[in-house]
Design a protein around this motif. Structure first.
Motif, PDB file in Angstrom:
ATOM      1  N   ARG A   1       3.530  14.222  -9.090  1.00 25.73           N
ATOM      2  CA  ARG A   1       4.649  15.175  -9.182  1.00 25.73           C
ATOM      3  C   ARG A   1       5.109  15.316 -10.627  1.00 25.73           C
ATOM      4  O   ARG A   1       5.504  16.395 -11.060  1.00 25.73           O
ATOM      5  CB  ARG A   1       5.800  14.759  -8.278  1.00 25.73           C
ATOM      6  CG  ARG A   1       5.585  15.179  -6.834  1.00 25.73           C
ATOM      7  CD  ARG A   1       6.860  15.057  -6.023  1.00 25.73           C
ATOM      8  NE  ARG A   1       7.211  13.686  -5.692  1.00 25.73           N
ATOM      9  CZ  ARG A   1       6.708  13.005  -4.682  1.00 25.73           C
ATOM     10  NH1 ARG A   1       5.814  13.546  -3.887  1.00 25.73           N
ATOM     11  NH2 ARG A   1       7.086  11.767  -4.448  1.00 25.73           N
ATOM     12  N   GLY A   2       5.030  14.227 -11.376  1.00 27.88           N
ATOM     13  CA  GLY A   2       5.408  14.260 -12.781  1.00 27.88           C
ATOM     14  C   GLY A   2       4.506  15.174 -13.599  1.00 27.88           C
ATOM     15  O   GLY A   2       4.903  15.682 -14.646  1.00 27.88           O
ATOM     16  N   MET A   3       3.299  15.400 -13.126  1.00 22.07           N
ATOM     17  CA  MET A   3       2.352  16.298 -13.787  1.00 22.07           C
ATOM     18  C   MET A   3       2.565  17.753 -13.365  1.00 22.07           C
ATOM     19  O   MET A   3       1.934  18.646 -13.918  1.00 22.07           O
ATOM     20  CB  MET A   3       0.912  15.947 -13.400  1.00 22.07           C
ATOM     21  CG  MET A   3       0.357  14.724 -13.969  1.00 22.07           C
ATOM     22  SD  MET A   3      -1.384  14.686 -13.439  1.00 22.07           S
ATOM     23  CE  MET A   3      -1.614  12.953 -13.298  1.00 22.07           C
ATOM     24  N   GLY A   4       3.405  17.970 -12.394  1.00 22.02           N
ATOM     25  CA  GLY A   4       3.555  19.289 -11.781  1.00 22.02           C
ATOM     26  C   GLY A   4       3.745  20.434 -12.753  1.00 22.02           C
ATOM     27  O   GLY A   4       3.055  21.445 -12.675  1.00 22.02           O
ATOM     28  N   LYS A   5       4.679  20.274 -13.694  1.00 16.01           N
ATOM     29  CA  LYS A   5       4.948  21.360 -14.640  1.00 16.01           C
ATOM     30  C   LYS A   5       3.747  21.614 -15.546  1.00 16.01           C
ATOM     31  O   LYS A   5       3.404  22.763 -15.829  1.00 16.01           O
ATOM     32  CB  LYS A   5       6.183  21.059 -15.477  1.00 16.01           C
ATOM     33  CG  LYS A   5       7.474  21.203 -14.705  1.00 16.01           C
ATOM     34  CD  LYS A   5       8.678  20.957 -15.575  1.00 16.01           C
ATOM     35  CE  LYS A   5       9.943  21.034 -14.726  1.00 16.01           C
ATOM     36  NZ  LYS A   5      11.136  20.787 -15.514  1.00 16.01           N
ATOM     37  N   ASP A   6       3.107  20.535 -15.998  1.00 12.58           N
ATOM     38  CA  ASP A   6       1.931  20.698 -16.860  1.00 12.58           C
ATOM     39  C   ASP A   6       0.780  21.345 -16.092  1.00 12.58           C
ATOM     40  O   ASP A   6       0.065  22.197 -16.636  1.00 12.58           O
ATOM     41  CB  ASP A   6       1.488  19.357 -17.444  1.00 12.58           C
ATOM     42  CG  ASP A   6       2.494  18.809 -18.448  1.00 12.58           C
ATOM     43  OD1 ASP A   6       3.172  19.620 -19.107  1.00 12.58           O
ATOM     44  OD2 ASP A   6       2.597  17.573 -18.567  1.00 12.58           O
TER      45      ASP A   6
ATOM     46  N   GLY B   1       0.823  -1.205   0.000  1.00 17.54           N
ATOM     47  CA  GLY B   1       0.000   0.000   0.000  1.00 17.54           C
ATOM     48  C   GLY B   1       0.855   1.252   0.000  1.00 17.54           C
ATOM     49  O   GLY B   1       0.566   2.224  -0.708  1.00 17.54           O
ATOM     50  N   TYR B   2       1.906   1.232   0.764  1.00 17.41           N
ATOM     51  CA  TYR B   2       2.832   2.362   0.816  1.00 17.41           C
ATOM     52  C   TYR B   2       3.498   2.565  -0.542  1.00 17.41           C
ATOM     53  O   TYR B   2       3.615   3.682  -1.027  1.00 17.41           O
ATOM     54  CB  TYR B   2       3.883   2.132   1.904  1.00 17.41           C
ATOM     55  CG  TYR B   2       4.937   3.206   1.961  1.00 17.41           C
ATOM     56  CD1 TYR B   2       4.670   4.437   2.537  1.00 17.41           C
ATOM     57  CD2 TYR B   2       6.207   2.989   1.414  1.00 17.41           C
ATOM     58  CE1 TYR B   2       5.639   5.438   2.578  1.00 17.41           C
ATOM     59  CE2 TYR B   2       7.172   3.981   1.449  1.00 17.41           C
ATOM     60  CZ  TYR B   2       6.878   5.200   2.028  1.00 17.41           C
ATOM     61  OH  TYR B   2       7.831   6.177   2.062  1.00 17.41           O
ATOM     62  N   GLU B   3       3.931   1.468  -1.147  1.00 19.20           N
ATOM     63  CA  GLU B   3       4.575   1.546  -2.460  1.00 19.20           C
ATOM     64  C   GLU B   3       3.617   2.095  -3.507  1.00 19.20           C
ATOM     65  O   GLU B   3       4.008   2.909  -4.351  1.00 19.20           O
ATOM     66  CB  GLU B   3       5.100   0.172  -2.878  1.00 19.20           C
ATOM     67  CG  GLU B   3       6.290  -0.290  -2.068  1.00 19.20           C
ATOM     68  CD  GLU B   3       6.651  -1.751  -2.326  1.00 19.20           C
ATOM     69  OE1 GLU B   3       6.067  -2.370  -3.244  1.00 19.20           O
ATOM     70  OE2 GLU B   3       7.515  -2.263  -1.602  1.00 19.20           O
ATOM     71  N   LEU B   4       2.368   1.669  -3.469  1.00 22.10           N
ATOM     72  CA  LEU B   4       1.367   2.180  -4.417  1.00 22.10           C
ATOM     73  C   LEU B   4       1.135   3.674  -4.208  1.00 22.10           C
ATOM     74  O   LEU B   4       1.028   4.438  -5.170  1.00 22.10           O
ATOM     75  CB  LEU B   4       0.046   1.414  -4.272  1.00 22.10           C
ATOM     76  CG  LEU B   4       0.056  -0.030  -4.764  1.00 22.10           C
ATOM     77  CD1 LEU B   4      -1.245  -0.729  -4.385  1.00 22.10           C
ATOM     78  CD2 LEU B   4       0.271  -0.081  -6.267  1.00 22.10           C
ATOM     79  N   HIS B   5       1.064   4.073  -2.944  1.00 24.76           N
ATOM     80  CA  HIS B   5       0.887   5.495  -2.635  1.00 24.76           C
ATOM     81  C   HIS B   5       2.074   6.302  -3.146  1.00 24.76           C
ATOM     82  O   HIS B   5       1.889   7.362  -3.751  1.00 24.76           O
ATOM     83  CB  HIS B   5       0.713   5.681  -1.120  1.00 24.76           C
ATOM     84  CG  HIS B   5       0.642   7.109  -0.706  1.00 24.76           C
ATOM     85  ND1 HIS B   5      -0.467   7.881  -0.929  1.00 24.76           N
ATOM     86  CD2 HIS B   5       1.556   7.913  -0.094  1.00 24.76           C
ATOM     87  CE1 HIS B   5      -0.239   9.109  -0.477  1.00 24.76           C
ATOM     88  NE2 HIS B   5       0.980   9.144   0.036  1.00 24.76           N
ATOM     89  N   GLN B   6       3.278   5.818  -2.906  1.00 25.38           N
ATOM     90  CA  GLN B   6       4.481   6.519  -3.361  1.00 25.38           C
ATOM     91  C   GLN B   6       4.502   6.625  -4.889  1.00 25.38           C
ATOM     92  O   GLN B   6       4.853   7.670  -5.433  1.00 25.38           O
ATOM     93  CB  GLN B   6       5.746   5.814  -2.859  1.00 25.38           C
ATOM     94  CG  GLN B   6       5.973   5.966  -1.365  1.00 25.38           C
ATOM     95  CD  GLN B   6       6.101   7.416  -0.962  1.00 25.38           C
ATOM     96  OE1 GLN B   6       5.172   8.002  -0.438  1.00 25.38           O
ATOM     97  NE2 GLN B   6       7.240   8.003  -1.208  1.00 25.38           N
ATOM     98  N   ALA B   7       4.113   5.559  -5.570  1.00 28.13           N
ATOM     99  CA  ALA B   7       4.092   5.576  -7.036  1.00 28.13           C
ATOM    100  C   ALA B   7       3.077   6.601  -7.537  1.00 28.13           C
ATOM    101  O   ALA B   7       3.328   7.331  -8.500  1.00 28.13           O
ATOM    102  CB  ALA B   7       3.762   4.188  -7.573  1.00 28.13           C
TER     103      ALA B   7
END
Length: 133
Positions: free
Chosen positions: A16-21, A4-10
């Protein structure tokens, strides 16, 4: 629990990858209030899918994020900006503004009056209603 933690982190990495857009689309302003010069956070408009979707994610101020997490705390005329936000061209902004106005309408006459005038596309209205209890 680790899975669950790994899924949340992903998911957080994808957001965050969408941040600039998101920042480009929002012109580095809160997409609900229009405030600039404040910390902005991605907010996924429920219900969320398996993968983050930029069309269902808004960039909002910390204040808005707090109110979205705790809608029972919404109050006051400072939220009258929602009367404009609900007419946004972006469906996600319309959904969030409509939901916030519905919460405010429980205790604010002006919010009830705004909602009486609002027309949402049927698909947007269904999305707005799907995320409330």
């Amino acid at each position: 629990m680790a899975k669950g933690y790994e899924l949340h982190q992903a998911r957080m990495m994808a957001l965050r990858g969408m941040g600039k857009d998101l920042a480009r689309r929002a012109k580095s302003k809160c997409e609900i209030t229009g405030k600039s010069g404040v910390s902005l956070w991605p907010y996924e408009v429920p219900p969320v899918g398996a993968e983050p979707d930029i069309d269902r994610t808004l960039l909002v101020s910390e204040e808005c994020h707090e109110m979205l997490d705790h809608p029972d705390r919404l109050a006051g005329r400072e939220w009258q900006i929602l009367a404009e936000a609900v007419w946004s061209e972006m469906p996600a902004v319309q959904v969030v503004a409509w939901r916030m106005l519905n919460e405010l309408a429980k205790r604010e006459d002006w919010a009830r009056e705004v909602l009486e005038e609002v027309f949402l596309d049927p698909e947007v209205e269904a999305w707005a209603k799907s995320g409330i209890a």
